[in-house]
Design a protein around this motif. Structure first.
Motif, PDB file in Angstrom:
ATOM      1  N   LEU A 108       0.345  -1.156   0.430  1.00 57.60           N
ATOM      2  CA  LEU A 108       0.330   0.173  -0.074  1.00 57.60           C
ATOM      3  C   LEU A 108       0.985   0.746  -0.026  1.00 57.60           C
ATOM      4  O   LEU A 108       0.553   2.395  -0.804  1.00 57.60           O
ATOM      5  CB  LEU A 108      -1.616  -0.032   1.252  1.00 57.60           C
ATOM      6  N   PHE A 109       2.083   1.450   0.932  1.00 64.70           N
ATOM      7  CA  PHE A 109       2.631   2.125   0.930  1.00 64.70           C
ATOM      8  C   PHE A 109       4.245   1.600   0.772  1.00 64.70           C
ATOM      9  O   PHE A 109       4.248   1.060   2.111  1.00 64.70           O
ATOM     10  CB  PHE A 109       2.244   4.135   2.258  1.00 64.70           C
ATOM     11  N   LYS A 110       5.188   1.917   0.272  1.00 65.61           N
ATOM     12  CA  LYS A 110       6.667   1.335   0.192  1.00 65.61           C
ATOM     13  C   LYS A 110       7.361   2.050   0.353  1.00 65.61           C
ATOM     14  O   LYS A 110       9.034   1.346   0.507  1.00 65.61           O
ATOM     15  CB  LYS A 110       7.104   0.541  -1.777  1.00 65.61           C
ATOM     16  N   LYS A 111       7.124   3.430   0.583  1.00 61.65           N
ATOM     17  CA  LYS A 111       8.961   3.741   0.804  1.00 61.65           C
ATOM     18  C   LYS A 111       8.833   4.773   2.135  1.00 61.65           C
ATOM     19  O   LYS A 111       8.236   6.294   2.059  1.00 61.65           O
ATOM     20  CB  LYS A 111       9.319   5.070  -0.265  1.00 61.65           C
ATOM     21  N   ASP A 112       9.368   4.552   3.365  1.00 61.73           N
ATOM     22  CA  ASP A 112       9.681   5.042   4.734  1.00 61.73           C
ATOM     23  C   ASP A 112       8.211   5.856   5.214  1.00 61.73           C
ATOM     24  O   ASP A 112       8.297   6.634   5.539  1.00 61.73           O
ATOM     25  CB  ASP A 112      11.102   6.651   4.197  1.00 61.73           C
ATOM     26  N   GLY A 113       7.081   4.948   5.421  1.00 60.82           N
ATOM     27  CA  GLY A 113       6.079   5.075   6.320  1.00 60.82           C
ATOM     28  C   GLY A 113       5.590   4.141   6.754  1.00 60.82           C
ATOM     29  O   GLY A 113       5.939   3.105   6.163  1.00 60.82           O
ATOM     30  N   GLY A 114       4.761   3.931   8.013  1.00 59.80           N
ATOM     31  CA  GLY A 114       4.472   3.275   8.397  1.00 59.80           C
ATOM     32  C   GLY A 114       3.070   3.412   9.100  1.00 59.80           C
ATOM     33  O   GLY A 114       2.966   4.252   9.314  1.00 59.80           O
ATOM     34  N   HIS A 115       2.250   2.081   9.964  1.00 62.39           N
ATOM     35  CA  HIS A 115       1.161   2.338  11.229  1.00 62.39           C
ATOM     36  C   HIS A 115      -0.225   2.922  10.347  1.00 62.39           C
ATOM     37  O   HIS A 115      -0.545   4.242  10.775  1.00 62.39           O
ATOM     38  CB  HIS A 115       1.655   2.952  11.839  1.00 62.39           C
ATOM     39  N   GLY A 116      -0.018   2.417   9.045  1.00 57.07           N
ATOM     40  CA  GLY A 116      -1.475   3.332   9.041  1.00 57.07           C
ATOM     41  C   GLY A 116      -2.927   3.190   8.885  1.00 57.07           C
ATOM     42  O   GLY A 116      -3.246   1.983   9.314  1.00 57.07           O
ATOM     43  N   MET A 117      -3.443   3.600   9.063  1.00 60.47           N
ATOM     44  CA  MET A 117      -5.198   3.552   9.333  1.00 60.47           C
ATOM     45  C   MET A 117      -5.921   4.411   8.678  1.00 60.47           C
ATOM     46  O   MET A 117      -5.213   5.352   7.620  1.00 60.47           O
ATOM     47  CB  MET A 117      -5.262   4.102  11.082  1.00 60.47           C
ATOM     48  N   ILE A 118      -6.791   3.374   8.356  1.00 61.26           N
ATOM     49  CA  ILE A 118      -8.051   4.084   7.541  1.00 61.26           C
ATOM     50  C   ILE A 118      -9.192   4.392   8.081  1.00 61.26           C
ATOM     51  O   ILE A 118     -10.076   4.488   8.977  1.00 61.26           O
ATOM     52  CB  ILE A 118      -8.691   3.421   6.472  1.00 61.26           C
ATOM     53  N   PHE A 119      -9.717   6.552   7.432  1.00 60.86           N
ATOM     54  CA  PHE A 119     -10.621   7.114   7.675  1.00 60.86           C
ATOM     55  C   PHE A 119     -11.723   7.250   6.497  1.00 60.86           C
ATOM     56  O   PHE A 119     -11.034   8.053   5.171  1.00 60.86           O
ATOM     57  CB  PHE A 119     -10.098   8.231   8.743  1.00 60.86           C
ATOM     58  N   THR A 120     -12.878   7.772   6.479  1.00 66.15           N
ATOM     59  CA  THR A 120     -13.845   8.711   5.399  1.00 66.15           C
ATOM     60  C   THR A 120     -13.458   9.776   5.955  1.00 66.15           C
ATOM     61  O   THR A 120     -14.019  10.576   7.440  1.00 66.15           O
ATOM     62  CB  THR A 120     -14.893   7.768   5.885  1.00 66.15           C
ATOM     63  N   ASP A 121     -13.453  11.183   5.111  1.00 65.83           N
ATOM     64  CA  ASP A 121     -13.806  12.615   5.518  1.00 65.83           C
ATOM     65  C   ASP A 121     -15.093  12.933   5.237  1.00 65.83           C
ATOM     66  O   ASP A 121     -16.077  12.099   5.395  1.00 65.83           O
ATOM     67  CB  ASP A 121     -13.002  13.551   4.608  1.00 65.83           C
ATOM     68  N   LEU A 122     -15.592  14.197   5.471  1.00 65.82           N
ATOM     69  CA  LEU A 122     -16.836  14.102   6.045  1.00 65.82           C
ATOM     70  C   LEU A 122     -17.555  14.342   4.256  1.00 65.82           C
ATOM     71  O   LEU A 122     -19.114  14.015   5.181  1.00 65.82           O
ATOM     72  CB  LEU A 122     -16.886  15.909   6.171  1.00 65.82           C
ATOM     73  N   ASN A 123     -16.955  13.777   3.311  1.00 65.82           N
ATOM     74  CA  ASN A 123     -17.398  14.318   2.590  1.00 65.82           C
ATOM     75  C   ASN A 123     -17.679  12.670   1.477  1.00 65.82           C
ATOM     76  O   ASN A 123     -17.791  12.452   0.829  1.00 65.82           O
ATOM     77  CB  ASN A 123     -17.346  15.152   0.870  1.00 65.82           C
ATOM     78  N   GLY A 124     -16.728  11.465   1.954  1.00 61.54           N
ATOM     79  CA  GLY A 124     -17.192  10.355   1.679  1.00 61.54           C
ATOM     80  C   GLY A 124     -16.143  10.072   1.128  1.00 61.54           C
ATOM     81  O   GLY A 124     -16.410   8.612   0.938  1.00 61.54           O
ATOM     82  N   SER A 125     -14.843  10.333   0.945  1.00 63.50           N
ATOM     83  CA  SER A 125     -14.100  10.348   0.294  1.00 63.50           C
ATOM     84  C   SER A 125     -12.653   9.190   1.560  1.00 63.50           C
ATOM     85  O   SER A 125     -13.044  10.185   3.055  1.00 63.50           O
ATOM     86  CB  SER A 125     -13.029  11.198   0.021  1.00 63.50           C
ATOM     87  N   ALA A 126     -12.559   8.025   1.084  1.00 70.01           N
ATOM     88  CA  ALA A 126     -11.286   7.608   1.573  1.00 70.01           C
ATOM     89  C   ALA A 126      -9.980   7.901   2.191  1.00 70.01           C
ATOM     90  O   ALA A 126      -9.907   8.444   1.066  1.00 70.01           O
ATOM     91  CB  ALA A 126     -11.233   6.014   1.496  1.00 70.01           C
ATOM     92  N   TYR A 127      -9.369   8.030   2.971  1.00 70.62           N
ATOM     93  CA  TYR A 127      -7.942   8.510   3.470  1.00 70.62           C
ATOM     94  C   TYR A 127      -7.113   7.331   4.102  1.00 70.62           C
ATOM     95  O   TYR A 127      -7.765   6.435   4.792  1.00 70.62           O
ATOM     96  CB  TYR A 127      -8.279   9.639   3.996  1.00 70.62           C
TER      97      TYR A 127
END
Length: 156
Positions: A108-127
């Motif tokens: 999902l992410f390969k370069k120098d980052g971690g501890h991912g969590m998913i959320f949905t913003d107030l417009n319904g978009s996922a991040y």
């Protein structure tokens, strides 16, 4: 509850789960092993001294369960990859926490980052939110739009 036995305890980090009482005051039964870090093809070990011996160790960190719109159970988790700290996706074949877990080859992410969590913003978009870079004290929160595509989660 999903938790890790880290490389300092097991050399090959373990992702585990244990049931909790409904009121969350105690565990019920014994933990189960979901998988070890080296079970994923993408993980890269590092040499560390463990109990006075040099060993190749593998990290398990930052578990985050996620149920897709299709009902698949994923577990985002972090470890060392080819380009540094990374986030992989494990999938439960039976859709439950106690299922056999397989590891997707694409990170999902390969370069120098971690501890991912998913959320949905107030417009319904996922991040996905994660920390990057993976170097104290420079770690900062980062936010990337994601989508479910071809049976997995990808950055847009």
């Amino acid at each position: 509850m999903i938790f890790c036995h880290e490389w300092m305890q097991t050399v090959d980090g373990e992702m585990c789960a244990i049931r909790l009482k409904k009121d969350l005051t105690a565990s019920v039964g014994e933990p189960i092993l979901l998988f070890t870090a080296s079970a994923a093809e993408w993980t890269v070990g590092s040499n560390q001294t463990v109990n006075g011996e040099e060993k190749q160790v593998f990290v398990t960190d930052g578990p985050y369960p996620y149920r897709t719109s299709e009902g698949k159970l994923f577990l985002l988790w972090s470890s060392g990859g080819e380009e540094g700290y990374a986030i992989g996706i494990a999938e439960s074949l039976n859709g439950d926490i106690d299922g056999k877990w397989i590891h997707q080859k694409e990170l999902l992410f390969k370069k120098d980052g971690g501890h991912g969590m998913i959320f949905t913003d107030l417009n319904g978009s996922a991040y996905v939110t994660l920390h990057s870079p993976n170097h104290t004290p420079n770690e900062r929160p980062c936010f990337f739009p994601i989508e479910e595509k071809n049976g997995t989660i990808v950055l847009k």
